[in-house]
Design a protein around this motif. Structure first.
Motif, mmCIF file in Angstrom:
data_model
loop_
_atom_site.group_PDB
_atom_site.id
_atom_site.type_symbol
_atom_site.label_atom_id
_atom_site.label_comp_id
_atom_site.label_asym_id
_atom_site.label_seq_id
_atom_site.Cartn_x
_atom_site.Cartn_y
_atom_site.Cartn_z
ATOM 1 N N THR A 1 -27.988 3.034 18.821
ATOM 2 C CA THR A 1 -28.211 4.036 19.865
ATOM 3 C C THR A 1 -27.623 3.554 21.186
ATOM 4 O OG1 THR A 1 -30.244 4.739 18.763
ATOM 5 C CG2 THR A 1 -29.950 5.424 21.045
ATOM 6 N N ILE A 2 -27.808 2.279 21.499
ATOM 7 C CA ILE A 2 -27.199 1.709 22.703
ATOM 8 C C ILE A 2 -25.681 1.781 22.605
ATOM 9 C CG2 ILE A 2 -26.836 -0.461 23.966
ATOM 10 C CD1 ILE A 2 -29.776 -1.119 23.380
ATOM 11 N N PHE A 3 -25.151 1.479 21.424
ATOM 12 C CA PHE A 3 -23.706 1.553 21.198
ATOM 13 C C PHE A 3 -23.194 2.973 21.478
ATOM 14 C CE2 PHE A 3 -19.909 2.021 18.557
ATOM 15 C CZ PHE A 3 -19.225 0.846 18.814
ATOM 16 N N LYS A 4 -23.908 3.974 20.985
ATOM 17 C CA LYS A 4 -23.514 5.371 21.221
ATOM 18 C C LYS A 4 -23.551 5.709 22.711
ATOM 19 C CE LYS A 4 -25.246 7.415 16.882
ATOM 20 N NZ LYS A 4 -26.283 8.336 16.347
ATOM 21 N N GLN A 5 -24.599 5.259 23.390
ATOM 22 C CA GLN A 5 -24.720 5.555 24.818
ATOM 23 C C GLN A 5 -23.556 4.954 25.598
ATOM 24 O OE1 GLN A 5 -26.648 7.736 25.877
ATOM 25 N NE2 GLN A 5 -28.829 7.434 25.458
ATOM 26 N N LEU A 6 -23.144 3.753 25.230
ATOM 27 C CA LEU A 6 -22.032 3.113 25.928
ATOM 28 C C LEU A 6 -20.720 3.840 25.668
ATOM 29 C CD1 LEU A 6 -22.911 -0.663 25.521
ATOM 30 C CD2 LEU A 6 -23.195 0.804 27.500
ATOM 31 N N LYS A 7 -20.560 4.373 24.463
ATOM 32 C CA LYS A 7 -19.363 5.169 24.174
ATOM 33 C C LYS A 7 -19.316 6.402 25.071
ATOM 34 C CE LYS A 7 -17.954 5.885 19.958
ATOM 35 N NZ LYS A 7 -17.926 6.238 18.516
ATOM 36 N N ILE A 8 -20.488 7.003 25.296
ATOM 37 C CA ILE A 8 -20.548 8.202 26.133
ATOM 38 C C ILE A 8 -20.358 7.848 27.609
ATOM 39 C CG2 ILE A 8 -22.075 10.044 26.951
ATOM 40 C CD1 ILE A 8 -23.292 10.105 24.127
ATOM 41 N N LEU A 9 -20.956 6.752 28.039
ATOM 42 C CA LEU A 9 -20.880 6.367 29.448
ATOM 43 C C LEU A 9 -19.509 5.836 29.848
ATOM 44 C CD1 LEU A 9 -24.346 4.604 29.832
ATOM 45 C CD2 LEU A 9 -23.592 6.622 31.111
ATOM 46 N N TYR A 10 -18.919 4.997 28.981
ATOM 47 C CA TYR A 10 -17.718 4.271 29.390
ATOM 48 C C TYR A 10 -16.570 4.307 28.387
ATOM 49 C CZ TYR A 10 -21.386 2.145 32.276
ATOM 50 O OH TYR A 10 -22.438 1.940 33.119
ATOM 51 N N GLY A 11 -16.829 4.710 27.159
ATOM 52 C CA GLY A 11 -15.832 4.567 26.108
ATOM 53 C C GLY A 11 -15.143 5.850 25.715
ATOM 54 N N SER A 12 -14.919 5.987 24.412
ATOM 55 C CA SER A 12 -14.111 7.092 23.898
ATOM 56 C C SER A 12 -14.765 8.452 24.084
ATOM 57 C CB SER A 12 -13.820 6.863 22.407
ATOM 58 O OG SER A 12 -15.028 6.729 21.670
ATOM 59 N N HIS A 13 -16.085 8.476 24.370
ATOM 60 C CA HIS A 13 -16.778 9.750 24.574
ATOM 61 C C HIS A 13 -17.141 9.988 26.041
ATOM 62 C CE1 HIS A 13 -16.791 10.430 20.391
ATOM 63 N NE2 HIS A 13 -17.844 9.729 20.064
ATOM 64 N N LYS A 14 -16.501 9.264 26.963
ATOM 65 C CA LYS A 14 -16.925 9.360 28.363
ATOM 66 C C LYS A 14 -16.656 10.732 28.971
ATOM 67 C CE LYS A 14 -12.716 7.226 30.253
ATOM 68 N NZ LYS A 14 -12.200 6.067 31.020
ATOM 69 N N HIS A 15 -15.808 11.523 28.327
ATOM 70 C CA HIS A 15 -15.585 12.896 28.782
ATOM 71 C C HIS A 15 -16.379 13.886 27.932
ATOM 72 C CE1 HIS A 15 -12.577 11.410 31.496
ATOM 73 N NE2 HIS A 15 -11.859 10.911 30.514
ATOM 74 N N GLY A 16 -17.384 13.358 27.227
ATOM 75 C CA GLY A 16 -18.212 14.184 26.358
ATOM 76 C C GLY A 16 -17.919 13.892 24.897
ATOM 77 N N VAL A 17 -18.966 13.940 24.079
ATOM 78 C CA VAL A 17 -18.783 13.725 22.643
ATOM 79 C C VAL A 17 -18.019 14.923 22.088
ATOM 80 C CG1 VAL A 17 -19.930 13.311 20.442
ATOM 81 C CG2 VAL A 17 -20.964 12.468 22.556
ATOM 82 N N ASP A 18 -16.890 14.669 21.457
ATOM 83 C CA ASP A 18 -16.056 15.779 21.008
ATOM 84 C C ASP A 18 -16.751 16.578 19.909
ATOM 85 O OD1 ASP A 18 -14.972 14.806 18.225
ATOM 86 O OD2 ASP A 18 -14.704 13.106 19.573
ATOM 87 N N THR A 19 -16.326 17.817 19.767
ATOM 88 C CA THR A 19 -16.963 18.753 18.837
ATOM 89 C C THR A 19 -16.947 18.231 17.408
ATOM 90 O OG1 THR A 19 -16.305 20.608 20.241
ATOM 91 C CG2 THR A 19 -16.934 21.121 17.974
ATOM 92 N N ARG A 20 -15.841 17.632 17.019
ATOM 93 C CA ARG A 20 -15.733 17.129 15.646
ATOM 94 C C ARG A 20 -16.797 16.071 15.363
ATOM 95 N NH1 ARG A 20 -10.221 14.529 12.953
ATOM 96 N NH2 ARG A 20 -11.106 14.119 10.879
#
Length: 361
Positions: A42-61
């Motif tokens: 869950t922490i890993f996912k949050q970091l992806k959203i905050l700073y990583g590949s999902h920082k512009h939002g988790v893509d629809t796919r």
């Protein structure tokens, strides 16, 4: 005229600047470790959203991709609670389902495979019926004795909003993405940047059968982020029903923090699920020594006292008096909390890395 020769002091400054520039271009490797169900992923996912590949939002796919495991989480959790309802009757903790609606709902849930492609309307209705049943809720309140997701009730409650939530056209939002449990197997990596510092975050499975893979991730680690679920002092392992989860987390922390491999590695301890810890200790009044494993634990329902005891339990396992362990209380499902903690950790990690290069005293 000949060129002036550089003074030794000037040469040292030039070398230091060059090394600093080189350091800026490096990637600092963070290793995310901890026992299963500690909240690492869950922490890993949050970091992806905050700073990583999902920082512009988790893509629809990616969000559509969690529909099946999310539905499986809900159905398997309901099955676990139905089994638990029967098991716990022998301890006088629960009573049988009574209403015809609840009995029919239980029969339906028990009859279906949790690996569904879609959440059918009758299944959503059955989940809602059970969720609202008083005796079923009593089982949920005694969930520490069962193997079930902490967020199951939060997911199940949404079934009342079917089909707007969970229907054929529904696309999961970021909250559903964060809450959905997909057990980590193997090694997962993400590159992200906080301000001008680039990190490589490595997450590996926390279950016992996954830990043999950890050794392959140890090289070049700048910091270990060890995640322990503070709330699991009254729970037992998925892999071994006789092993208390906090005992397991403490033993694993002892192994990690005292490993020669990490002798000079920054060690950061996340006491995760602090919100659930507060609920158990202060609201539900579950004693810290309910398992019998911690006779020295204070008899308290005060959050700060409980947290101080828990923190000291972990720090006692650090055998190196020269090794400082940085401790943070976290709630992995709270993105604002994770953001504050990680930005504080960033300062610590970079400073420690520079100290090892003799840039700081």
């Amino acid at each position: 005229m000949g060129a002036f020769a550089s003074k030794p002091k000037d040469q040292g400054i030039v070398k230091t600047i060059s090394r600093l520039k080189a350091k800026d271009s490096e990637i600092l490797k963070l290793l995310l470790l901890g026992a299963g169900d500690s909240g690492k992923t869950t922490i890993f996912k949050q970091l992806k959203i905050l700073y990583g590949s999902h920082k512009h939002g988790v893509d629809t796919r990616a969000r559509i991709g969690i529909r099946k495991p999310l539905f499986a989480n809900i159905i398997s959790g309901a099955k676990t609670l139905l089994d638990g309802l029967e098991e716990l009757q022998g301890e006088g903790l629960t009573k049988p389902l009574e209403s015809a609606e609840s009995l029919a709902a239980a029969k339906l849930i028990k009859s279906i495979d949790e690996r569904v492609n879609a959440l059918e309307p009758e299944v959503a209705e059955a989940i809602t019926t059970l969720y609202n049943d008083e005796n079923f809720q009593t089982t949920w309140k005694n969930r520490s004795k069962l193997q079930i997701l902490d967020c199951w009730a939060q997911l199940a409650a949404n079934c009342a909003n079917y089909p707007e939530w969970g229907g054929p056209e529904w696309i999961p939002d970021e909250e559903a993405y964060i809450l959905t449990r997909i057990r980590t197997t193997g090694v997962v990596q993400e590159i992200f940047k906080i301000e001008n510092t680039t990190f490589q975050l490595v997450d590996v499975g926390g279950q016992r059968n996954e830990r043999k893979k950890w050794i392959h991730c140890f090289a070049g680690v700048t910091a270990v982020l060890y995640v322990a679920a503070s709330s699991e002092y009254d729970q037992y392992l998925f892999e071994d029903r006789s092993r208390n989860r906090l005992v397991e987390a403490l033993g694993l922390f002892n192994t990690v923090t005292n490993s020669e491999v990490f002798e000079h590695t920054t060690m950061i301890l996340f006491l995760n699920k602090s919100d659930i810890f507060r609920d158990k200790l202060c609201v539900r009044k579950i004693p810290l020594n309910i398992s019998g494993e911690f006779p020295e634990a204070p008899d308290t329902d005060i959050y700060e006292v409980g947290v101080a005891w828990l923190q000291n339990k972990f720090l006692e396992h650090n055998d190196n008096p020269n090794k400082f362990v940085y401790v943070h209380l976290t709630t992995a499902t709270d993105r604002s909390n994770i953001k504050v903690v990680l930005e504080a950790c960033k300062v610590t990690i970079v400073r420690q890395a520079l100290q090892r290069m003799n840039f700081y005293p």
